[in-house]
Write an enzyme that holds these catalytic residues in place. Structure first.
Site, PDB file in Angstrom:
ATOM      1  N   ARG A  28     -11.755  24.169  -4.618  1.00  0.00           N
ATOM      2  CA  ARG A  28     -11.619  24.895  -3.348  1.00  0.00           C
ATOM      3  C   ARG A  28     -12.792  25.844  -3.122  1.00  0.00           C
ATOM      4  NH1 ARG A  28      -5.248  25.123  -2.711  1.00  0.00           N
ATOM      5  NH2 ARG A  28      -5.497  26.593  -1.042  1.00  0.00           N
ATOM      6  N   TYR A  54     -14.847  26.573   0.150  1.00  0.00           N
ATOM      7  CA  TYR A  54     -14.179  27.406   1.158  1.00  0.00           C
ATOM      8  C   TYR A  54     -14.095  28.860   0.684  1.00  0.00           C
ATOM      9  CZ  TYR A  54     -10.554  28.674   4.617  1.00  0.00           C
ATOM     10  OH  TYR A  54      -9.837  29.252   5.643  1.00  0.00           O
ATOM     11  N   GLY A  95     -17.515  30.228   0.250  1.00  0.00           N
ATOM     12  CA  GLY A  95     -18.136  30.250   1.582  1.00  0.00           C
ATOM     13  C   GLY A  95     -17.674  31.476   2.359  1.00  0.00           C
ATOM     14  N   PHE A 155       5.263  18.885   6.856  1.00  0.00           N
ATOM     15  CA  PHE A 155       6.733  18.851   6.762  1.00  0.00           C
ATOM     16  C   PHE A 155       7.370  18.502   8.113  1.00  0.00           C
ATOM     17  CE2 PHE A 155       7.475  21.810   2.796  1.00  0.00           C
ATOM     18  CZ  PHE A 155       6.785  20.896   2.005  1.00  0.00           C
ATOM     19  N   TYR A 176       4.553  19.661  -3.169  1.00  0.00           N
ATOM     20  CA  TYR A 176       3.576  19.575  -4.266  1.00  0.00           C
ATOM     21  C   TYR A 176       3.997  20.547  -5.368  1.00  0.00           C
ATOM     22  CZ  TYR A 176       0.636  17.369  -0.629  1.00  0.00           C
ATOM     23  OH  TYR A 176       0.149  16.561   0.377  1.00  0.00           O
ATOM     24  N   PRO A 222      -2.890  28.342  -5.248  1.00  0.00           N
ATOM     25  CA  PRO A 222      -2.360  29.678  -5.593  1.00  0.00           C
ATOM     26  C   PRO A 222      -0.832  29.671  -5.745  1.00  0.00           C
ATOM     27  CG  PRO A 222      -3.952  29.821  -3.808  1.00  0.00           C
ATOM     28  CD  PRO A 222      -3.677  28.362  -4.006  1.00  0.00           C
TER      29      PRO A 222
END
Ligand code: NAD
Ligand code: UDP
Length: 317
Positions: free
Chosen positions: A148, A151, A154, A197, A210, A280
């Protein structure tokens, strides 16, 4: 009447911001290269006399002839889901460039036009946080080269660039750290949990949780967020400030699946898939600074915001 440039104005949050600014009577210059956004989001405003659309990549140099009173920099892919064609993982280099060179170009424009500048940072700068809720003073727990990182790093770079322009050139900068936001104008294939969803529930596909689903997020309805974004731009005292914007009501992902299933009256079964790397475990904003500085109070409950979002998705499926 103000003239605002909204970079990323054809995206989910950007288009909702353009709508609100036009309703308020401001002029809007929407700049977007449509890499993850959609022209459909701004079709209703294309004929509005106060709306201009520039199909432009902000990492390239461009000229704006008009006076500009403020720049909102929301241009960036924003979804972490590698299965989505719109995710920052699908556009890793573009994500790094829009938050670095794109931020530089827009800050230069702000400097030239003597315009205020609001940079869209993210709760992702806190990474997988070791403290909860997260205040702006927390420096975060980020993997600097993980999956990740294009991002997270960045955005951290974009914050550093923005604060440099504030300190060195006195540009009137404000930084918002946006937490998970949802609502109408989200793309059904953006891979984010709410859009996934709802789409799954409405089409009878399995709802994909997940990991164990015990990780938490705090979801803000987009109209509430946009109210905070405009307050941040307009508040005199917010120059050089970094502010969390989001709704602090925290839910597990398992709870979100159950609420969406109930509100859609869906027969979809719930299935469990692997947790993505560096996902997270918790996320909840401390918004006391936004409350005190901006009078920001998110109003819409999750159930009522989800009902509005489900209604929108039903019209698209
Ligand atoms: P989005 O993908 O719907 O919108 C981003 C827009 O930026 C898109 O229309 C895209 O085409 C445009 N864009 C990307 N690169 C560009 C470039 N180089 N030049 C011009 N336009 C470009 O995402 P969103 O959810 O609306 O997010 C908007 C901003 O808010 C992003 O900066 C994102 O990082 C930040 N943010 C969003 C969330 C959220 O929950 N949605 C959370 C935290 C931060
Ligand atoms: N998630 C999930 N199923 C999905 C999409 C996402 O369980 O179909 C999880 C994801 O792993 C994360 C949370 O939902 O823990 C929020 O994901 P999202 O991509 O919306 O945003 P993030 O907060 O990770 O940037």
């Amino acid at each position: 009447m103000n003239t605002y440039l909204v970079a990323g104005g054809a995206g989910f949050i950007g288009a909702c911001l353009c709508e609100e600014l036009l309703e308020k009577g401001d002029r809007v210059i929407c700049v977007d290269n449509l890499i993850t956004g959609s022209k459909e989001n701004i079709v209703p405003y294309l004929k509005h006399p106060n709306f201009i659309f520039l199909d432009q990549n902000v990492t390239e140099k461009f000229v704006v002839a008009n006076e500009v009173s403020g720049i909102f920099h929301l241009a960036s892919p924003a979804s972490p889901n590698s299965k989505s064609p719109r995710s920052y993982i699908a556009f890793p280099v573009e994500t790094l460039l829009v938050n670095s060179i794109g931020t530089y170009n827009l800050l230069e424009l702000a400097k030239k036009k003597h315009a205020r500048f609001v940079y869209a940072s993210t709760s992702e700068v806190y990474g997988d946080p070791a403290v909860s809720p997260q205040p702006e003073t927390y420096f975060g727990n980020v993997n600097p080269n993980g999956v990740r990182s294009m991002y997270d790093e960045g955005k951290r770079f974009g914050e550093a660039m923005s604060m440099t322009y504030y300190r060195k050139f006195g540009v009137n900068v404000r930084i918002m750290r946006i937490f998970n936001t949802y609502g109408p104008k989200m793309q059904k294939d953006d891979g984010r949990v709410i859009s996934n969803f709802i789409t799954q529930a409405l089409t009878g596909e399995p709802i994909t949780i997940y990991g164990d689903g015990l990780q938490t997020r705090s979801f803000c309805y987009v109209k509430d967020l946009v109210d905070g974004i405009i307050r941040l731009m307009e508040e005199q005292q917010a120059k050089g400030e970094v502010v969390n914007l989001g709704n602090p009501t925290e839910h597990t992902i398992k709870q979100i699946a159950a609420i969406v299933k109930k509100l859609t009256d869906s027969n979809s079964k719930i299935v469990y898939e692997d947790l993505p790397e560096d996902d997270p475990k918790k996320r909840k904003p401390d918004i006391s600074k936004a409350e005190a500085l901006l009078g920001f109070v998110p109003k819409r409950s999750l159930e009522s915001g989800l009902e509005k979002t489900i209604e929108y998705f039903r019209s698209k499926i």
